[in-house]
Design a protein around this motif. Sequence first.
Motif, short mmCIF file in Angstrom:
data_model
loop_
_atom_site.label_atom_id
_atom_site.label_comp_id
_atom_site.label_asym_id
_atom_site.label_seq_id
_atom_site.Cartn_x
_atom_site.Cartn_y
_atom_site.Cartn_z
N VAL A 161 -33.36 -17.95 -99.93
CA VAL A 161 -33.51 -19.44 -101.03
C VAL A 161 -32.34 -20.20 -101.39
O VAL A 161 -31.41 -19.07 -101.98
CB VAL A 161 -34.40 -19.35 -102.15
CG1 VAL A 161 -34.84 -20.68 -103.45
CG2 VAL A 161 -35.62 -18.34 -101.77
N CYS A 164 -33.41 -24.84 -104.80
CA CYS A 164 -34.97 -25.47 -105.87
C CYS A 164 -34.85 -26.47 -106.74
O CYS A 164 -33.68 -26.88 -106.79
CB CYS A 164 -34.53 -23.74 -106.83
SG CYS A 164 -35.54 -22.49 -106.20
N VAL A 259 -38.39 -18.56 -108.28
CA VAL A 259 -36.80 -18.22 -107.46
C VAL A 259 -36.30 -18.98 -107.91
O VAL A 259 -36.35 -20.48 -108.30
CB VAL A 259 -37.54 -18.42 -105.79
CG1 VAL A 259 -38.79 -17.91 -104.98
CG2 VAL A 259 -37.61 -20.09 -105.43
N ASP A 263 -31.66 -15.93 -104.18
CA ASP A 263 -32.31 -14.34 -103.82
C ASP A 263 -33.12 -14.52 -102.51
O ASP A 263 -33.64 -15.99 -101.01
CB ASP A 263 -33.42 -14.56 -105.13
CG ASP A 263 -33.83 -15.19 -106.05
OD1 ASP A 263 -32.61 -14.78 -106.42
OD2 ASP A 263 -34.78 -16.25 -107.20
N VAL A 265 -36.60 -13.41 -100.02
CA VAL A 265 -38.37 -13.24 -100.91
C VAL A 265 -38.63 -12.83 -99.05
O VAL A 265 -37.98 -13.67 -98.53
CB VAL A 265 -38.02 -14.32 -101.16
CG1 VAL A 265 -37.80 -14.18 -103.00
CG2 VAL A 265 -37.80 -15.83 -101.18
N VAL A 297 -45.18 -14.97 -103.70
CA VAL A 297 -43.28 -14.53 -103.61
C VAL A 297 -43.85 -13.02 -103.89
O VAL A 297 -43.47 -13.05 -105.22
CB VAL A 297 -42.79 -15.38 -104.74
CG1 VAL A 297 -41.95 -15.36 -104.52
CG2 VAL A 297 -43.75 -16.53 -104.00
N HIS A 299 -40.10 -10.66 -104.62
CA HIS A 299 -38.42 -10.03 -104.26
C HIS A 299 -38.31 -8.94 -103.16
O HIS A 299 -39.04 -7.77 -103.86
CB HIS A 299 -37.99 -10.37 -106.01
CG HIS A 299 -38.00 -11.50 -106.51
ND1 HIS A 299 -36.97 -12.60 -106.21
CD2 HIS A 299 -39.49 -12.21 -106.67
CE1 HIS A 299 -37.42 -13.34 -107.17
NE2 HIS A 299 -38.37 -14.26 -107.13
#
Length: 718
Positions: A161, A164, A259, A263, A265, A297, A299
């Motif tokens: 990611v 965001c 998230v 990260d 993912v 999602v 991780h």
Amino acid sequence: MNDLDFKQDEEIARDFLENFADANGEAKYIDILQDVANRKTKAIQIELEDLLNYKDLDEEFLRRVTENTRRYIGIFANAIDRLMPEPTEVLLDDENDILMTQRAEESTENAGGSDPQRRMPPEIKRLYEVYIKASPKGRPYTLREVKASNIGQLVRISGIVTRCSDVKPLMQVAVYTCEECGFEIYQEVTARIYMPLFDCPSEQCRVNHAKGNLIAQLRASKFLKFQEAKLQELAEHVPKGHIPRAMTVHFRGELTRKVSPGDIVDVSGIFLPMPYTGFRAMKAGLIADTYLEAMSVTHFKKKYEQYELRDDEEEQIARLAEDGDIYNKLSRSLAPEIFGHEDVKKALLLLLVGAPHRKLKDGMKIRGDLHVCLMGDPGVAKSQLLKHIINVAPRGVYTTGKGSSGVGLTAAVQKDPVTNEMVLEGGALVLADMGICAIDEFDKMDESDRTSIHEVMEQQTVSIAKAGITTSLNARTAILAAANPAWGRYDLRRTPAENINLPPALLSRFDLLWLILDRADMDTDLEMARHVLHVHQMKESPDLGFTPLEPSVLRAYISAARKLSPVVPRELEEYIASAYSSIRQEEAKSNAPHSYTTVRTLLSILRISAALARLRFSHHVAQSDVDESLRLMQMSKFSLYSDDRHKSGLDAISDIYSILRDEAARSNKVDVSYAHALNWISRKGYSEAQLKECLEEYAALNVWQIHPNTFDIRFIDA
């Protein structure tokens, strides 16, 4: 496909939800529905794995769900509406319940009128969201493998990611009230944009030829939480010479805030097209954009705080904690393929564990993160150690000195493509918040870029005043730097300060500065060559005498250790103070000091001691922890001390004697206990075997007497 098939599929979905039992024989989805009815949860996640294992389901239904997921979410939602049980707990009426009761009464009054616009859409009644989760088995797609043939299908993609957006409300059902007839009109919103209604479409207004003005009722409308994120291809999936691809991911409802940038993912979701709107549509013509509507999602690495230990992991950690040699085992499990560097690995283990952050009553903070700098000759596996630590740490960012600018490390101001506002984009140090930032080739960085690290290392924040944005970002990160000496290799003819070539302001911020010199030694070189050849042929490290712990076990152990906040007991305060003052005295006497000792060094001793206490799962720092922290500090310059002794013509035995004699003279004592003697010489990097040899040799010369049982020393006055 006609309507009948969907009705049939709804029955299949209902049967599955009603009758599916998990491994324990409990009705899994009925229990979830009961929690939804009791307002304990909002998300209903239907797993494809369960559909696959359900006895009465044909594979054709599973294929239809996978290939037409958007439609089947609605089908499952209709089935859930019919199955929804009554709440088993007393619930207080909220605003939504009062509105729904009023609407239900109105709809029964006007049951005769068949106005489609007045019919309440099922979405507005639902207090839950349905997600269909892809099977976790098999390899996830890379961004390049998702093609046009996957549109509308459920796919699982892995990536990192990079950005965001904030969580914003997204309208799902718009509600209007007519000023003329008082009707409540519902408008379902399925896309990102919609055209609001202006004229009342109700039967009454049409018959009366009255163009009723509609007023939007925002409190009665239904909104969903919405967040947009950018998912970028992982470095290992990018073909040579290509630029990493990125994809937009939309998170809705309960999946938002799952998230954060940095990260790694696994996202399963529906791959969908989205036409351009406004001016972009005029430019783009027939081209549409694609995005992924997230359904679940996962991780890859959890943060230490989010670690939930399973029962078998708890047992394993309890067993490890009881092991007396756990400190050595854990450190040797770090990069077992790399030969030697036992003490360096111990320092890196303590970097992963860290010490608790201290917050004083007046709001002042004392950092708990340890910073380590590895400085050494080329080819001593510095970069490999850095890479391995980043893999073990749950949150780690790796950068190189020349590849990072000051802005790339701290934060950059950019224009947000969605809102056109100026936003801050965090750099490497901000992305590594609550983790580790590894900076390779630290000495090659420009001086102006290196100064941006100063604030992060002590205050643990990044302060910014750019483009009208004045703020302070958190960067609670442990920095692990690797550097070469000033002339590529360490030059023994020059002083340590000339070789290290880093400003004292930066050096004092490192808790441990490790000097690793590449020396020619017949025995060591033979051992290392054998080790490297074994690793090259077998693709694993030679036998260590125990099974090295997996990175996942290391992470679990460290996460359990990090929950403790050890304190320094009163009786150790004087001991630490005297140890610190003696280090300062030694440095003052030396012509060319090897290190730069400040009050920060004292804080470093406390931090390393607290990290060692955490590893033992102890709430109090012991004297052995302080001794080990002093030993590590001394050992970090061991290769230099051994060279100094070599220059001055002292062998190990003579040097140990001079250390013991000086310490006894300083404390004005004739008797010296064996424990104290061992402590003094271990700080200088000598072993217990060398101490015993020295004791025997000088006892034979009648310089001192040795107690036969305790090995305590008594000097014979001349």
